[in-house]
Design a protein around this motif. Sequence first.
Motif, PDB file in Angstrom:
ATOM      1  N   ASN A 275       0.800  -1.233   0.000  1.00  0.00           N
ATOM      2  CA  ASN A 275       0.000   0.000   0.000  1.00  0.00           C
ATOM      3  C   ASN A 275       0.834   1.286   0.000  1.00  0.00           C
ATOM      4  OD1 ASN A 275      -2.450  -1.400  -0.107  1.00  0.00           O
ATOM      5  ND2 ASN A 275      -2.444  -1.714   2.111  1.00  0.00           N
ATOM      6  N   LYS A 279       0.885   4.076  -2.944  1.00  0.00           N
ATOM      7  CA  LYS A 279       0.589   5.487  -2.650  1.00  0.00           C
ATOM      8  C   LYS A 279       1.698   6.399  -3.153  1.00  0.00           C
ATOM      9  CE  LYS A 279      -0.732   8.582   1.123  1.00  0.00           C
ATOM     10  NZ  LYS A 279      -0.942   8.750   2.568  1.00  0.00           N
ATOM     11  N   GLU A 283      -0.593   8.059  -6.140  1.00  0.00           N
ATOM     12  CA  GLU A 283      -1.503   8.937  -5.397  1.00  0.00           C
ATOM     13  C   GLU A 283      -2.229   9.936  -6.304  1.00  0.00           C
ATOM     14  OE1 GLU A 283      -1.586  10.712  -0.935  1.00  0.00           O
ATOM     15  OE2 GLU A 283       0.234  11.093  -2.098  1.00  0.00           O
ATOM     16  N   ASP A 287      -7.513   6.537  -5.371  1.00  0.00           N
ATOM     17  CA  ASP A 287      -7.458   5.185  -4.791  1.00  0.00           C
ATOM     18  C   ASP A 287      -7.362   4.129  -5.890  1.00  0.00           C
ATOM     19  OD1 ASP A 287      -7.604   6.051  -2.204  1.00  0.00           O
ATOM     20  OD2 ASP A 287      -9.803   5.969  -2.136  1.00  0.00           O
TER      21      ASP A 287
END
Length: 303
Positions: A275, A279, A283, A287
Motif C-alpha cells: 500500500n 501510494k 496517489e 485510490d
Amino acid sequence: GQRETREPGPQRRSLQQHRGKGILIAIGVAAGLALSLPAGASESTLARIKQSGTIKLGYRENSIPFSFVADDKQPRGYSVDLCRIVADDLATQLKLPKLDVRWVAVTAQSRFEALKNGQIDLECGNTTQTLSRRAEFDFSVMTFVDGASLLFRKGEKPKSLDDIKGQRVAVVSGTTTEKVLDDMVGMAKLGVILLKVKDHDSALTALKDKAATAYAADRTVLVSTAMVRGEGQSFELSEVQFTYEPYGLTMLRDADFRLAVDRTLSRLYRSGEINPILKRWFEPFGDPGEVLKAMFLLNGLPE
C-alpha cells in the motif's frame, strides 16, 4: 550338450568395430559441446547470483511511474521499488551478507534480448504478460493491471474514433499496444496511420508538436507521462480502452528463480506492505480501482 564358441565372422567384426567407433565419436562430440558452452550456461539463475554476489536488474528510462530515471540520475518507480525489495529478500534467502545490485537500462525493443544474452536477470518495468511471451520467458505473479487508451491535446478529443480516420497516432514500437493497434488497423477496425516511435517521451513530443493527433499507450503511462513531461500543456484521455495489460516482472524461464520473486511479491500483497508503495507512485490517480485491489488479493498467495 556343450555350447560351441565361435570367433565372429569378418562381417560381424566389422559391425562391432564401426559401432565402437560410433560410441567414441559421440562421446567426443558431447565433450566438445560441453567445452564450447559458455561458463555457467547450465547454472540456475539463483546459483549464478549467489556465486557472483550480484543481481542485474533491467529498468526503463522513461516509463513513468513504473520505471524511469529521476533527476538524481537513479532508477526510480513502482516496479523499481518492487525489484529492490526482491533483491533484499534474495540476499536473505541465499544467505549472502551483501547482494550488489547492478542497474542496466533497457528499452521496449531491447528488454527481451537483454534477458536472453544475460545482460539482466530480471526486468523491472511495465511489461505485459502474454501467452506468446510466456513461451520464451517467465513472469512473476501480476504486479499491476492496466489497459491501452489514447491521449489527445486539450479540446481535441473526438466524440468518436471515426472522427480521427486517416490521422496519425503515435505508439512506441515493441509494445503490446503497437501489436494490438497493428491488428486493428490491418482488420480495418481502426482507420488511422500509426507513427511508430522509440519511447514514450518521443510519443508525447509527437502529440505536443502536432505530428500526431493522438498518443496510444497504457492509461497509467499516458497520464503520468503527460503530468511529468507535459510542460504545462493540458491533455485529455479517451474513455476507450483497447487492451487488457497484466504486468509482471520478467525473467528467463527458471522455476526456482520465479518462485523466489513470487515469494516476495505475494508477501507484500498479503501483508499490505504494497500500500505505501502504491501510494508513493499512484496517489495522483486516486485510490486503486476495484480491479487492482482484486489483483493484489488474488496474488497474495499463502506460504
